[in-house]
Design an enzyme around this catalytic site. Structure first.
Site, PDB file in Angstrom:
ATOM      1  N   TYR A 144       0.271  -5.075  -3.998  1.00 26.93           N
ATOM      2  CA  TYR A 144      -0.905  -5.204  -4.867  1.00 26.93           C
ATOM      3  C   TYR A 144      -1.939  -4.174  -4.431  1.00 26.93           C
ATOM      4  O   TYR A 144      -2.254  -4.081  -3.247  1.00 26.93           O
ATOM      5  CB  TYR A 144      -1.478  -6.617  -4.743  1.00 26.93           C
ATOM      6  CG  TYR A 144      -2.708  -6.880  -5.579  1.00 26.93           C
ATOM      7  CD1 TYR A 144      -3.969  -6.987  -4.991  1.00 26.93           C
ATOM      8  CD2 TYR A 144      -2.628  -7.021  -6.960  1.00 26.93           C
ATOM      9  CE1 TYR A 144      -5.104  -7.229  -5.760  1.00 26.93           C
ATOM     10  CE2 TYR A 144      -3.755  -7.267  -7.729  1.00 26.93           C
ATOM     11  CZ  TYR A 144      -4.992  -7.374  -7.118  1.00 26.93           C
ATOM     12  OH  TYR A 144      -6.116  -7.604  -7.883  1.00 26.93           O
ATOM     13  N   ASP A 239      -2.169   2.340   1.269  1.00 28.66           N
ATOM     14  CA  ASP A 239      -3.213   1.412   0.840  1.00 28.66           C
ATOM     15  C   ASP A 239      -3.530   0.518   2.039  1.00 28.66           C
ATOM     16  O   ASP A 239      -2.819  -0.443   2.314  1.00 28.66           O
ATOM     17  CB  ASP A 239      -2.720   0.588  -0.358  1.00 28.66           C
ATOM     18  CG  ASP A 239      -3.737  -0.486  -0.734  1.00 28.66           C
ATOM     19  OD1 ASP A 239      -3.522  -1.170  -1.746  1.00 28.66           O
ATOM     20  OD2 ASP A 239      -4.737  -0.655   0.001  1.00 28.66           O
ATOM     21  N   LYS A 267     -12.358  -4.419   2.142  1.00 25.35           N
ATOM     22  CA  LYS A 267     -12.445  -5.580   3.022  1.00 25.35           C
ATOM     23  C   LYS A 267     -13.245  -5.327   4.308  1.00 25.35           C
ATOM     24  O   LYS A 267     -14.472  -5.209   4.256  1.00 25.35           O
ATOM     25  CB  LYS A 267     -11.028  -6.109   3.306  1.00 25.35           C
ATOM     26  CG  LYS A 267     -10.315  -6.559   2.010  1.00 25.35           C
ATOM     27  CD  LYS A 267      -8.917  -7.038   2.270  1.00 25.35           C
ATOM     28  CE  LYS A 267      -8.141  -7.183   0.973  1.00 25.35           C
ATOM     29  NZ  LYS A 267      -8.494  -8.407   0.229  1.00 25.35           N
TER      30      LYS A 267
HETATM   31  P1  KE4 Z   1     -10.276  -5.553  -4.244  1.00 31.52           P
HETATM   32  O1  KE4 Z   1     -10.472  -4.795  -5.553  1.00 31.52           O
HETATM   33  O2  KE4 Z   1      -9.915  -7.008  -4.483  1.00 31.52           O
HETATM   34  O3  KE4 Z   1     -11.454  -5.381  -3.282  1.00 31.52           O
HETATM   35  O4  KE4 Z   1      -9.039  -4.900  -3.484  1.00 31.52           O
HETATM   36  C1  KE4 Z   1      -7.808  -4.795  -4.138  1.00 31.52           C
HETATM   37  C2  KE4 Z   1      -6.706  -4.683  -3.102  1.00 31.52           C
HETATM   38  C3  KE4 Z   1      -6.123  -3.452  -2.885  1.00 31.52           C
HETATM   39  N1  KE4 Z   1      -5.148  -3.296  -1.964  1.00 31.52           N
HETATM   40  C4  KE4 Z   1      -4.704  -4.346  -1.227  1.00 31.52           C
HETATM   41  C5  KE4 Z   1      -3.622  -4.132  -0.214  1.00 31.52           C
HETATM   42  C6  KE4 Z   1      -5.268  -5.631  -1.413  1.00 31.52           C
HETATM   43  O5  KE4 Z   1      -4.804  -6.678  -0.685  1.00 31.52           O
HETATM   44  C7  KE4 Z   1      -6.287  -5.809  -2.359  1.00 31.52           C
HETATM   45  C8  KE4 Z   1      -6.915  -7.161  -2.634  1.00 31.52           C
HETATM   46  N2  KE4 Z   1      -6.402  -8.262  -1.876  1.00 31.52           N
HETATM   47  C9  KE4 Z   1      -6.463  -9.548  -2.517  1.00 31.52           C
HETATM   48  C10 KE4 Z   1      -5.867 -10.577  -1.548  1.00 31.52           C
HETATM   49  N3  KE4 Z   1      -4.470 -10.438  -1.454  1.00 31.52           N
HETATM   50  C11 KE4 Z   1      -7.847  -9.899  -2.934  1.00 31.52           C
HETATM   51  C12 KE4 Z   1      -8.071 -11.349  -3.246  1.00 31.52           C
HETATM   52  C13 KE4 Z   1      -8.423 -11.538  -4.695  1.00 31.52           C
HETATM   53  O6  KE4 Z   1      -7.807 -10.869  -5.564  1.00 31.52           O
HETATM   54  O7  KE4 Z   1      -9.292 -12.406  -4.954  1.00 31.52           O
END
Ligand code: KE4
Length: 428
Positions: A144, A239, A267
């Site tokens: 993701y 990533d 994060k």
């Molecule tokens: P954000 O746009 O949510 O800040 O980041 C996206 C993203 C990109 N790359 C990786 C490896 C990530 O894990 C994420 C976002 N992680 C999720 C949890 N697995 C965010 C939680 C959510 O979607 O509420």
């Protein structure tokens, strides 16, 4: 545990917010029941609106690595806010955190700050496409990279949780430029390069997957990815939104000793405020506006509040590198003790862990990719999740997520967690 106030609040929220949440994975869809509503958090603990206390194992999905409401971070935000919250004009704070990141992370000369991991990853893809003048990308099933169209094809995390890894609304034109491979399967990557030898701009990968549960790369997998990118003049994008500043100060590149061309962050880098970032060597970053033609922008990018929260967090990590050893030791203890109990009980399981990331899957298979992750038993997971919640342990409400330990977690908290684990196993 009573959750009356939370369930009342959820009912109200659903009237005005889709699904009652601002990010789908929070809605407890795959585990059932109604999400708790948090009133406050401090250190390793969450306090919900019914005054229940929980030991927190998601740390806001990663950012709160030094614990919630760290006094230094809170004071820094408060003092900065008094001088203004956003200007849309450069500040020295942006340069200070940029210098700290570039000096900590291998293979990057420059970094651009944005407001989320999604923005960081989508900008990294545009930069790679502009730099290579190619259009296709390879991503991995179950990984993701945020909710940008190019990534919502066989995506992990909340997309997998809601059983919609490929989202409606993503156009056919987008889909044809996103090629899918299987994590830990280099042959599935080689075949795409054989079919499109001169069309693949980049491979984007979570160097340690955290959106199928935690799945570390098999020995040699990332090295093989690096090699094939070099052979075909494609860029490798790590990533590191999850792994950056979590696995080590230099992230997965440092820990696993594999070099990527572009690195994305989120994060931890924001210390709990909205920050994403992407960095690369000068040869690549010089193509980014306003130096070069590849456009990327953001009203609140680099705003002082987010910068000071991130900078203060990163300084604490940089000046106390023992935090990483301590986090890793706690994770190893949790892994060993859970494994011991599961085997004694005779329950089929698989646990993956690396650094301060860990996940438990109820399955007879080794969990090495999305196919094996989705074979795990979600019915048992649901009982496990709610059993732990009712015993004061907050775990990710999906089997397609990793736990994230934070430095405030004590061994007393781990003992408390394992006692809860014993009680829950008896009920499974
Ligand atoms: P954000 O746009 O949510 O800040 O980041 C996206 C993203 C990109 N790359 C990786 C490896 C990530 O894990 C994420 C976002 N992680 C999720 C949890 N697995 C965010 C939680 C959510 O979607 O509420």
């Amino acid at each position: 545990m009573r959750y009356k106030r939370s369930s009342d609040l959820f009912r109200l929220a659903k009237k005005k917010i889709p699904g009652g949440v601002n990010s789908p994975v929070r809605a407890f869809k795959s585990v059932g029941g109604s999400p708790i509503f948090i009133k406050k958090a401090k250190g390793a603990y969450l306090y919900d609106e019914d005054n229940n206390k929980f030991i927190d194992y998601i740390s806001s999905w990663g950012p709160m690595i030094i614990g919630h409401s760290n006094d230094y971070v809170i004071d820094a935000i408060a003092n900065t806010a008094k001088k203004g919250t956003s200007f849309g004009i450069p500040t020295s704070l942006e340069t200070e955190i940029a210098e700290l990141v570039v000096s900590s992370v291998p293979n990057i000369d420059k970094i651009r700050f944005v407001n989320s991991g999604t923005e960081a990853c989508m900008s990294a893809i545009r930069l790679a496409r502009g730099f290579t003048k190619r259009e296709k990308i390879i991503k991995f099933s179950g990984c993701y990279h945020g909710h940008s169209d190019s990534f919502l094809i066989q995506a992990g995390s909340g997309a997998a949780t809601l059983n919609s890894p490929s989202s409606p609304g993503v156009t056919k034109g987008t889909v044809i430029d996103t090629l899918i491979s299987d994590y830990n399967n280099i042959e599935s990557v080689v075949s795409h390069f054989k079919n499109y030898p001169n069309e693949i701009a980049a491979i984007i990968i979570e160097p340690v997957a955290g959106n199928m549960g935690c799945i570390p790369p098999k020995n040699g997998f990332l090295e093989a990815i690096r090699k094939i990118c070099d052979e075909y003049n494609s860029l490798l994008i790590f990533d590191e939104v999850m792994t950056g500043f979590r696995l080590s100060l230099g992230g997965a590149q440092e820990l696993l000793n594999v070099k990527s061309d572009i690195v994305t962050f989120g994060k931890v880098i924001g210390g709990g405020l909205p920050v994403g970032a992407f960095g690369a060597r000068n040869e690549i970053m010089s193509h980014l506006a306003p130096d070069g033609p590849i456009y990327q922008a953001g009203t609140l990018s680099g705003n002082p509040l987010a910068m000071i929260a991130g900078l203060t967090t990163l300084k604490i990590l940089k000046n106390n590198s023992s935090i990483y050893e301590s986090l890793n030791a706690k994770t190893i203890t949790l892994h060993k003790e859970m494994k011991k109990r599961l085997e004694k009980k005779g329950i089929s399981y698989w646990i993956n862990s690396i650094g301060s990331m860990i996940s438990l899957h109820f399955t007879e298979n080794e969990v090495i990719d999305f196919k094996t992750a989705i074979m795990a038993d979600n019915e048992i997971f649901k009982k496990y999740f709610h059993g732990m919640l009712n015993n004061g342990i907050y775990l990710p409400p999906s089997q397609f997520e990793s736990y994230f330990l934070n430095d405030s977690l004590s061994y007393r908290d781990i003992d408390f967690t394992l006692n809860a684990f014993d009680k829950v196993l008896r009920s499974l």
